[in-house]
Design an enzyme around this catalytic site. Structure first.
Site, PDB file in Angstrom:
ATOM      1  N   LYS A   1       0.838  -1.203   0.000  1.00 39.22           N
ATOM      2  CA  LYS A   1       0.000   0.000   0.000  1.00 39.22           C
ATOM      3  C   LYS A   1       0.874   1.255   0.000  1.00 39.22           C
ATOM      4  CE  LYS A   1      -2.779   0.835   3.724  1.00 39.22           C
ATOM      5  NZ  LYS A   1      -2.504   2.189   4.271  1.00 39.22           N
TER       6      LYS A   1
ATOM      7  N   GLY B   1      -5.059   7.974   5.264  1.00 35.04           N
ATOM      8  CA  GLY B   1      -4.160   8.875   5.981  1.00 35.04           C
ATOM      9  C   GLY B   1      -2.904   9.165   5.181  1.00 35.04           C
TER      10      GLY B   1
ATOM     11  N   ASP C   1       1.540  -1.492  11.745  1.00 33.30           N
ATOM     12  CA  ASP C   1       0.270  -1.929  11.151  1.00 33.30           C
ATOM     13  C   ASP C   1      -0.050  -3.393  11.470  1.00 33.30           C
ATOM     14  OD1 ASP C   1      -0.127   0.578  10.087  1.00 33.30           O
ATOM     15  OD2 ASP C   1       0.761   0.081   8.152  1.00 33.30           O
TER      16      ASP C   1
ATOM     17  N   ARG D   1      -7.853  -3.490   9.101  1.00 34.69           N
ATOM     18  CA  ARG D   1      -6.973  -4.460   9.785  1.00 34.69           C
ATOM     19  C   ARG D   1      -7.686  -5.141  10.964  1.00 34.69           C
ATOM     20  NH1 ARG D   1      -2.605  -3.642   6.602  1.00 34.69           N
ATOM     21  NH2 ARG D   1      -2.058  -1.487   6.179  1.00 34.69           N
TER      22      ARG D   1
HETATM   23  C1  S3P Z   1       2.331   4.690   6.228  1.00 33.93           C
HETATM   24  C2  S3P Z   1       2.877   4.962   7.462  1.00 33.93           C
HETATM   25  C3  S3P Z   1       2.309   4.478   8.716  1.00 33.93           C
HETATM   26  C4  S3P Z   1       1.325   3.337   8.516  1.00 33.93           C
HETATM   27  C5  S3P Z   1       0.380   3.574   7.381  1.00 33.93           C
HETATM   28  C6  S3P Z   1       1.140   3.836   6.083  1.00 33.93           C
HETATM   29  C7  S3P Z   1       2.965   5.257   5.043  1.00 33.93           C
HETATM   30  O1  S3P Z   1       1.623   5.548   9.341  1.00 33.93           O
HETATM   31  O2  S3P Z   1       0.614   3.082   9.695  1.00 33.93           O
HETATM   32  O3  S3P Z   1      -0.463   2.442   7.183  1.00 33.93           O
HETATM   33  O4  S3P Z   1       2.643   4.815   3.914  1.00 33.93           O
HETATM   34  O5  S3P Z   1       3.823   6.137   5.190  1.00 33.93           O
HETATM   35  P1  S3P Z   1       2.416   6.600  10.271  1.00 33.93           P
HETATM   36  O6  S3P Z   1       3.577   7.036   9.517  1.00 33.93           O
HETATM   37  O7  S3P Z   1       1.465   7.710  10.555  1.00 33.93           O
HETATM   38  O8  S3P Z   1       2.764   5.824  11.500  1.00 33.93           O
END
Ligand code: S3P
Length: 428
Positions: free
Chosen positions: A22, A94, A315, A388
């Site tokens: 992802k 996010g 994750d 998840r």
């Molecule tokens: C991600 C970073 C992580 C992870 C998210 C994907 C990324 O979040 O939990 O699923 O692609 O940079 P954080 O960097 O906020 O911990």
């Protein structure tokens, strides 16, 4: 939607490959859109989160065509990006939100971002604060803490930023603003987080150096397009690695998984807990190692999980909590307060769910304490819209003869649209 989970066969055997990573899929579309020329992405994750990233750049005029897992991004480069005429919908993602804010803050136009109910509750000030320090003009609910957020792009100043939380999204958002800003932007972190942004920006020709936990980017050097092969997502593989470990008579091989050391904490945890696991590293593409992982049923032992490993398993903690519920002894997870800012507060959602299924688990401020050897039972459960949590519940249902009701299984498509197909392939 309610899904009734009752599997008559409980062991998992066979070989699968999981969908593309992802984090890497998001970045491939973003950097391909910033680079002039044609970028071909193979094994792209066609999950809802990464489709939100495609949609965002289409809204800015980038030509993106997708045929299943192959995506072609054709861009005129940064100069070709156009002001979006409609608000950009980030869905549940996010990563799209935090990284895109870094890019949009430095582009010469106005944009508005919004997301779904979960994303609207997640903190955005972690990225808007450093971007505002660079001169970004951002406004949103509670002074830019929450979506919807509006950005008036402008010329930024470089920054030397020490990230206060362990977040690759924050590191990446600041680096992307730095990419589009004259001068040297430096991002430093106490604990190293996933470094896909650094690896891929280098592959696209950015002037970026990594010195320990410090990343330095020299801005305003145009990117050149670059084909990307996306490795399988170790965070998706984790569900079947744990499933094989805790169901008797199982042996599962997962092929072509990304083995970037900033992501392989799950392998270290499985080894630490005494699970029979073997690795075969095969090749490296764009700085990302790829290989096969095999796990056999085991009798896991409890462990204390804390410190630098946490960002490398951030994750995977929901499925590690399920593993711990089946281990000998008491497992303690600490230093994982970042779980509170995920798609759900994953300390609360993991504890509530595993308790409902019969496990003995206590939340703490920054983690959880899990008693092992739990006899799981049927229950009415809810993913709370968190992919998840939904997948953890499906794997937990393999451990009981009773029916487990899963409310809202649809969200699993955020990161693993073919999850139930792969589960059915492995069930013996
Ligand atoms: C991600 C970073 C992580 C992870 C998210 C994907 C990324 O979040 O939990 O699923 O692609 O940079 P954080 O960097 O906020 O911990």
């Amino acid at each position: 939607m309610v899904k009734k989970l009752l599997f008559s066969e409980k062991s998992l055997r066979g070989t699968i490959s999981v969908p593309g990573d992802k984090s890497i899929s998001h970045r491939a579309v973003m950097f391909g859109s910033l680079a002039k020329g044609k970028t071909m992405i193979t094994n792209f994750l066609a999950g809802e989160d990464c489709l939100s990233t495609i949609e965002a750049f289409e809204t800015m005029g980038v030509k993106i065509t997708r045929n299943n897992q192959t995506v072609i991004v054709e861009s005129e480069g940064i100069e070709g990006l156009k002001e979006p005429l409609v608000p950009i919908n980030l869905g549940n993602s996010g990563t799209t939100a935090r990284l895109l804010m870094g890019i949009l803050s430095a582009l010469p136009f106005h944009s508005t971002l919004y997301g779904d109910a979960s994303l609207t509750k997640r903190p955005m000030d972690r990225i808007t604060i450093p971007l505002k320090e660079m001169g970004a003009m951002i406004d949103g609910r509670e002074n830019g803490k929450y979506l919807p957020i509006a950005i008036r792009g402008s010329k930024l100043q470089p920054i030397h930023y020490h990230t206060p939380m362990k977040s690759a999204q924050v590191k990446s958002g600041v680096l992307l603003a730095g990419l589009l800003t004259d001068g040297k932007t430096i991002v430093e972190e106490d604990t190293k987080t996933r470094d896909h942004t650094e690896n891929m920006l280098k592959a696209f020709g950015a002037d970026l150096t990594v010195e320990g936990n410090r990343v330095i980017i020299n801005g305003n050097i145009p990117l050149s397009s670059c084909d990307i092969e996306v490795p399988g997502d170790i965070s998706s593989a984790a569900f079947f690695l744990v499933a094989a470990a805790i169901t008797p008579g199982s042996e599962v091989k997962i092929e072509n998984v990304g083995l970037n050391p900033t992501r392989t904490g799950i392998i270290d945890v499985l080894k630490l807990m005494g699970v029979a696991i073997t690795l075969e590293e095969k090749r490296t593409v764009g700085g990302e190692p790829i290989g096969d992982i095999t796990v056999q049923s085991s009798n896991p032992k409890a462990a204390t999980i804390e410190g630098e490993i946490i960002p490398r398993i951030i994750d995977e903690i929901p499925i590690i909590a399920l593993l711990a519920s089946q281990a000998d002894g008491t497992t303690v997870i600490r230093d994982a307060e970042e779980l509170r800012y995920k798609e759900t507060d994953r300390i609360e959602s993991v504890v509530t769910t595993l308790r409902a299924l019969g496990a003995n688990i206590e939340p703490t401020n920054d983690g959880m304490i899990i008693e092992g050897n739990a006899n799981l039972t049927g229950a009415k459960t809810n993913s709370y819209g968190d992919h998840r949590i939904g997948m953890m519940i499906a794997i937990a249902s393999l451990l009981t003869e009773d029916t487990v009701e899963l409310h809202d299984d649809k969200c699993i498509a955020v990161s693993y649209p073919t999850f139930f197909d792969d589960l059915n392939k492995l069930l013996q």
